[in-house]
Design an enzyme around this catalytic site. Sequence first.
Site, PDB file in Angstrom:
ATOM      1  N   ASP A  35       3.813   5.027   9.410  1.00  0.00           N
ATOM      2  CA  ASP A  35       2.443   4.913   8.925  1.00  0.00           C
ATOM      3  C   ASP A  35       2.423   4.032   7.676  1.00  0.00           C
ATOM      4  OD1 ASP A  35      -0.316   6.826   9.380  1.00  0.00           O
ATOM      5  OD2 ASP A  35      -0.152   5.709   7.488  1.00  0.00           O
ATOM      6  N   ASN A  93      -5.510  13.669  15.448  1.00  0.00           N
ATOM      7  CA  ASN A  93      -6.925  13.779  15.125  1.00  0.00           C
ATOM      8  C   ASN A  93      -7.729  13.214  16.294  1.00  0.00           C
ATOM      9  OD1 ASN A  93      -6.454  14.773  12.459  1.00  0.00           O
ATOM     10  ND2 ASN A  93      -5.951  12.688  11.817  1.00  0.00           N
ATOM     11  N   VAL A 102      -8.518   5.606  13.866  1.00  0.00           N
ATOM     12  CA  VAL A 102      -8.118   4.529  14.783  1.00  0.00           C
ATOM     13  C   VAL A 102      -8.314   5.016  16.220  1.00  0.00           C
ATOM     14  CG1 VAL A 102      -6.253   3.026  15.540  1.00  0.00           C
ATOM     15  CG2 VAL A 102      -6.442   3.652  13.121  1.00  0.00           C
ATOM     16  N   HIS A 106      -2.928   8.612  18.896  1.00  0.00           N
ATOM     17  CA  HIS A 106      -1.670   8.631  18.140  1.00  0.00           C
ATOM     18  C   HIS A 106      -1.356  10.047  17.718  1.00  0.00           C
ATOM     19  CE1 HIS A 106      -5.082   7.610  15.555  1.00  0.00           C
ATOM     20  NE2 HIS A 106      -4.498   8.301  14.580  1.00  0.00           N
TER      21      HIS A 106
HETATM   22  P1  AMP Z   1      -6.144   8.824  12.038  1.00  0.00           P
HETATM   23  O1  AMP Z   1      -7.004   9.163  10.848  1.00  0.00           O
HETATM   24  O2  AMP Z   1      -5.526  10.047  12.668  1.00  0.00           O
HETATM   25  O3  AMP Z   1      -6.856   7.935  13.025  1.00  0.00           O
HETATM   26  O4  AMP Z   1      -4.898   8.038  11.459  1.00  0.00           O
HETATM   27  C1  AMP Z   1      -4.793   6.649  11.438  1.00  0.00           C
HETATM   28  C2  AMP Z   1      -3.541   6.329  10.669  1.00  0.00           C
HETATM   29  O5  AMP Z   1      -3.199   4.978  10.938  1.00  0.00           O
HETATM   30  C3  AMP Z   1      -3.641   6.476   9.145  1.00  0.00           C
HETATM   31  O6  AMP Z   1      -2.667   7.423   8.704  1.00  0.00           O
HETATM   32  C4  AMP Z   1      -3.355   5.062   8.634  1.00  0.00           C
HETATM   33  O7  AMP Z   1      -2.613   5.048   7.437  1.00  0.00           O
HETATM   34  C5  AMP Z   1      -2.567   4.462   9.789  1.00  0.00           C
HETATM   35  N1  AMP Z   1      -2.597   3.021   9.898  1.00  0.00           N
HETATM   36  C6  AMP Z   1      -3.680   2.207   9.885  1.00  0.00           C
HETATM   37  N2  AMP Z   1      -3.318   0.924  10.033  1.00  0.00           N
HETATM   38  C7  AMP Z   1      -1.982   0.912  10.173  1.00  0.00           C
HETATM   39  C8  AMP Z   1      -1.003  -0.113  10.381  1.00  0.00           C
HETATM   40  N3  AMP Z   1      -1.352  -1.423  10.449  1.00  0.00           N
HETATM   41  N4  AMP Z   1       0.296   0.241  10.470  1.00  0.00           N
HETATM   42  C9  AMP Z   1       0.656   1.542  10.385  1.00  0.00           C
HETATM   43  N5  AMP Z   1      -0.217   2.565  10.202  1.00  0.00           N
HETATM   44  C10 AMP Z   1      -1.521   2.252  10.090  1.00  0.00           C
END
Ligand code: AMP
Length: 123
Positions: A35, A93, A102, A106
């Site tokens: 992350d 989530n 996102v 994941h």
């Molecule tokens: P969520 O809130 O469960 O959708 O988590 C999305 C996660 O993606 C967050 O913990 C972000 O820090 C992570 N994230 C967003 N962009 C990137 C990226 N380019 N590389 C790695 N992690 C990312």
Amino acid sequence: MTRDYDDTNIFARILRGEIPCDKVFEDEHVLAFKDIQPRAPVHVLVIPKGRYRSFADFSANASEDEVVALIRAAGRIAKEMGVEDPGYRLLSNVGDDGGQEVPHLHFHIFGGRALGAMLPSAD
Ligand code: AMP
């Protein structure tokens, strides 16, 4: 929940190789990477390569091969990252109330320290 998938989301772009990631695992169906804003000493994201917007979408629509691959990979990655003992948190989530940012499924793997209560309060 809709099956619509946004091909411009950041994880789709990582899967297409348009932006880099700090990869820790890859096979036919799964990619895992660190992350970018880690919330724990170990914070890895495990994603299917298929176009699934959430766990709801994936659990209903993924093939058995994809489901098995993702679950097996998550367990294997946690073990290889050294957090199986003393423990870790596996979290996905889903949607607005779940706080999903996102829109590509994941799993977060958090570990490397005592993580405390699952949620801050019951509210
Ligand atoms: P969520 O809130 O469960 O959708 O988590 C999305 C996660 O993606 C967050 O913990 C972000 O820090 C992570 N994230 C967003 N962009 C990137 C990226 N380019 N590389 C790695 N992690 C990312």
